[in-house]
Motif scaffolding. Sequence first.
Motif, PDB file in Angstrom:
ATOM      1  N   TYR A 183       0.813  -1.216   0.000  1.00  0.00           N
ATOM      2  CA  TYR A 183       0.000   0.000   0.000  1.00  0.00           C
ATOM      3  C   TYR A 183       0.853   1.277   0.000  1.00  0.00           C
ATOM      4  CZ  TYR A 183      -4.547  -2.245   0.327  1.00  0.00           C
ATOM      5  OH  TYR A 183      -5.680  -2.964   0.036  1.00  0.00           O
ATOM      6  N   PRO A 184       1.640   1.489  -1.075  1.00  0.00           N
ATOM      7  CA  PRO A 184       2.524   2.666  -1.101  1.00  0.00           C
ATOM      8  C   PRO A 184       1.867   3.943  -1.598  1.00  0.00           C
ATOM      9  CG  PRO A 184       2.900   1.332  -3.044  1.00  0.00           C
ATOM     10  CD  PRO A 184       1.858   0.604  -2.230  1.00  0.00           C
TER      11      PRO A 184
ATOM     12  N   GLN B  47       1.276  -4.564   8.785  1.00  0.00           N
ATOM     13  CA  GLN B  47       1.120  -3.503   7.794  1.00  0.00           C
ATOM     14  C   GLN B  47       0.354  -2.323   8.393  1.00  0.00           C
ATOM     15  OE1 GLN B  47       2.232  -2.604   5.038  1.00  0.00           O
ATOM     16  NE2 GLN B  47       2.592  -4.276   3.605  1.00  0.00           N
ATOM     17  N   ARG B  48      -0.611  -2.635   9.230  1.00  0.00           N
ATOM     18  CA  ARG B  48      -1.365  -1.559   9.890  1.00  0.00           C
ATOM     19  C   ARG B  48      -0.448  -0.767  10.808  1.00  0.00           C
ATOM     20  NH1 ARG B  48      -3.913   2.219  10.547  1.00  0.00           N
ATOM     21  NH2 ARG B  48      -6.055   2.476  11.250  1.00  0.00           N
ATOM     22  N   ARG B  49       0.417  -1.488  11.548  1.00  0.00           N
ATOM     23  CA  ARG B  49       1.366  -0.794  12.428  1.00  0.00           C
ATOM     24  C   ARG B  49       2.352   0.043  11.612  1.00  0.00           C
ATOM     25  NH1 ARG B  49       0.933  -5.739  15.343  1.00  0.00           N
ATOM     26  NH2 ARG B  49       2.752  -6.599  14.265  1.00  0.00           N
ATOM     27  N   LYS B  50       2.771  -0.484  10.477  1.00  0.00           N
ATOM     28  CA  LYS B  50       3.677   0.257   9.603  1.00  0.00           C
ATOM     29  C   LYS B  50       3.022   1.549   9.118  1.00  0.00           C
ATOM     30  CE  LYS B  50       5.931  -0.079   5.063  1.00  0.00           C
ATOM     31  NZ  LYS B  50       6.121  -0.944   3.864  1.00  0.00           N
TER      32      LYS B  50
ATOM     33  N   THR C   6       2.414   8.780  11.919  1.00  0.00           N
ATOM     34  CA  THR C   6       2.908   9.491  13.098  1.00  0.00           C
ATOM     35  C   THR C   6       4.117  10.343  12.756  1.00  0.00           C
ATOM     36  OG1 THR C   6       2.107   7.710  14.539  1.00  0.00           O
ATOM     37  CG2 THR C   6       3.747   9.213  15.455  1.00  0.00           C
ATOM     38  N   VAL C   7       5.057   9.772  12.028  1.00  0.00           N
ATOM     39  CA  VAL C   7       6.252  10.519  11.623  1.00  0.00           C
ATOM     40  C   VAL C   7       5.853  11.687  10.722  1.00  0.00           C
ATOM     41  CG1 VAL C   7       8.397  10.395  10.305  1.00  0.00           C
ATOM     42  CG2 VAL C   7       7.775   8.529  11.865  1.00  0.00           C
TER      43      VAL C   7
ATOM     44  N   GLY D  61      -8.047  13.722  21.491  1.00  0.00           N
ATOM     45  CA  GLY D  61      -9.312  13.030  21.294  1.00  0.00           C
ATOM     46  C   GLY D  61      -9.209  11.765  20.462  1.00  0.00           C
ATOM     47  N   ARG D  62      -8.189  11.700  19.566  1.00  0.00           N
ATOM     48  CA  ARG D  62      -8.065  10.535  18.669  1.00  0.00           C
ATOM     49  C   ARG D  62      -6.656   9.955  18.738  1.00  0.00           C
ATOM     50  NH1 ARG D  62     -11.893  10.406  14.583  1.00  0.00           N
ATOM     51  NH2 ARG D  62     -11.219   8.224  14.471  1.00  0.00           N
ATOM     52  N   PHE D  63      -6.099   9.847  19.930  1.00  0.00           N
ATOM     53  CA  PHE D  63      -4.681   9.496  20.086  1.00  0.00           C
ATOM     54  C   PHE D  63      -4.343   8.144  19.474  1.00  0.00           C
ATOM     55  CE2 PHE D  63      -1.020   7.840  22.479  1.00  0.00           C
ATOM     56  CZ  PHE D  63      -0.099   8.852  22.221  1.00  0.00           C
ATOM     57  N   THR D  64      -5.258   7.208  19.478  1.00  0.00           N
ATOM     58  CA  THR D  64      -4.965   5.856  18.983  1.00  0.00           C
ATOM     59  C   THR D  64      -5.118   5.731  17.473  1.00  0.00           C
ATOM     60  OG1 THR D  64      -7.258   5.166  19.371  1.00  0.00           O
ATOM     61  CG2 THR D  64      -5.668   4.809  21.162  1.00  0.00           C
ATOM     62  N   THR D  65      -5.498   6.812  16.810  1.00  0.00           N
ATOM     63  CA  THR D  65      -5.662   6.774  15.350  1.00  0.00           C
ATOM     64  C   THR D  65      -4.807   7.881  14.716  1.00  0.00           C
ATOM     65  OG1 THR D  65      -7.665   8.094  15.633  1.00  0.00           O
ATOM     66  CG2 THR D  65      -7.950   5.723  15.303  1.00  0.00           C
ATOM     67  N   PRO D  66      -3.494   7.642  14.584  1.00  0.00           N
ATOM     68  CA  PRO D  66      -2.595   8.684  14.072  1.00  0.00           C
ATOM     69  C   PRO D  66      -2.921   9.151  12.663  1.00  0.00           C
ATOM     70  CG  PRO D  66      -1.465   6.558  14.199  1.00  0.00           C
ATOM     71  CD  PRO D  66      -2.764   6.410  14.934  1.00  0.00           C
ATOM     72  N   GLU D  67      -3.587   8.293  11.869  1.00  0.00           N
ATOM     73  CA  GLU D  67      -3.943   8.738  10.527  1.00  0.00           C
ATOM     74  C   GLU D  67      -4.892   9.931  10.577  1.00  0.00           C
ATOM     75  OE1 GLU D  67      -6.679   5.177  11.413  1.00  0.00           O
ATOM     76  OE2 GLU D  67      -4.585   5.746  11.743  1.00  0.00           O
TER      77      GLU D  67
END
Length: 567
Positions: free
Chosen positions: A247-248, A441-444, A450-451, A483-489
């Motif tokens: 998924y690039p 892949q989700r963690r990647k 995040t970066v 409010g959405r800390f667990t969803t960095p996207e």
Amino acid sequence: MPRIAIINPAFEVSYWGLEYSQPLFGKKANMPVASLPLLAALTPPEHEVVLFDENVEPLDFDELETFDIVALTGMSVQRFRMDSIVSELNDRGCFVVIGGPWVTVEEDYFGDQADVIFIGEAENTWPQFLEEWQQGSHQHRYEQTDKTDMATVPTPRHDLLKSKHYLVGSLQISRGCPFQCEFCDIIVTFGRRPRIKHASQVTAELDSLLAQGMHIVFIVDDNLIGNKKAIKPVLREVAAWQQQHGYPIVFSTEASLDLCEDDELMELMAEANIQSVFIGLESPDEESLKETKKYQNVRSRGGTMLEKVHRIQDFGMEVWCGLIVGFDNDTSEIFATQQKFLKDSRIAHAMVGLLHAIPKTPLYARLLEEGRLDLADEHHYGTNVIPKGMTRDELLRGYLETMRNAYEPDVYFDRLDQLFVHDRFQFRALNTDYFKKHRWQRRKQRTIFTVGFVAMFIRLMWKVPDADLRRTYRRQILAVVRGRFTTPEIYFFYVLKCAMHYHHHRMTSEMIDDPSKFVSTYGKAMRSDESTEEQSDCRSAADQQLTENPIAVSSPSLPVVETTTST
């Protein structure tokens, strides 16, 4: 070896160009027009082709003098710059070829300044011209009689573009739209029968884009889902390509509102990693939609237009939209109606435009017959349409107020927060079965987001000169992170929305502060006081007032087709 230069002239500062935001992204231009690399691919190998995009770098006319053929493409909003370039080339004795949406609808505009002009698509006529030119028997005017068979379109020469300077890459999968919107020139140029490339052609283009480092790509089709049955197998192959490569690439595209009626289609788009879609909504007033023959937006299946938008958002695709004011049915009340609809729809990015009649469209023919067209080449009211339900002054003032309201920080972030914070929007593309099965892949992906968020936040705080806006952005961003800390996207995309807001807010403020710089679809440049060098750093697909959809700079032929919100 004959040498050919192909030029895309500079655009002016515009809604979709994001010129004021480009320094925040470290880029010079938003997106390359698709015609340049495709024309290069259509050129026989015995010719040398060099691509010039004035939105990335200034033109060197001394260098252009050394080419055997100098070709220009351009939209209506580029025509003044095109005319200036053509005049300079003529003074230098260059052999000049002109194509593009503007010369397609106004082929006499450049008079005898062009040695050759191209009308419409050019997959057949461009190679034909080059062969005849070499034989010394070329024609002055070329018009392709048959629509291009998309199965024959080669992979564009993305390697000839200075890709590092663009924020977004461009990809075309299909041409044509089945609908009949009165103001649209797409059906005039490309027809109402959608034509689609083979999946193998599309994945080959993805390989080419990825090789040039493009990770954000706009699918420039004027309506990707014009043929729902035919696009589904292509999307399956794109999804398979994404999975194979990790998924690039993130996609955005255009589609019609009836997308909401097909869950399978939306799921396939999500699996292909299409995360946002631009939809031509035009107006919440059903009578205005019927007037312009935008029947796909008023049919009862799927609920009201607002409910349809929410359905797509709730599925997990962000919606951008085009809105138009100035229909015959519109009165001065339409501006408040549009503002309320925009708030209720939770759409952050809306291209609000004045209705404009493009030559050769049904709208143009009707208004010409009614004597309601301003036929001047410059339009100080922002449009060539003489409105029916209000004065031209009322239309212009109401439009400017609608734009001001849309991008006031409080109003903009209220819409953004409603979707991303309060209603906890989730991108379906990142929650498909593939990512559920491949957690690494989700963690990647989350690490990348995040970066990217940290880098973009630093740029935003460093490069936005307005201290009040910086404080607003900082406050809003920190709130969404909490409010959405667990969803960095989510907060990655949120910081991008701040960068885009900076452009829209600044551009709108300048329009309101000095309406004399206001530009219509066919008007002079909003920032005509800027030098060519300054303008060369600006890239847009069209003016902010377009009824055309500027984000789809989609023509793969010499005439880059100036698209409309045909979806």
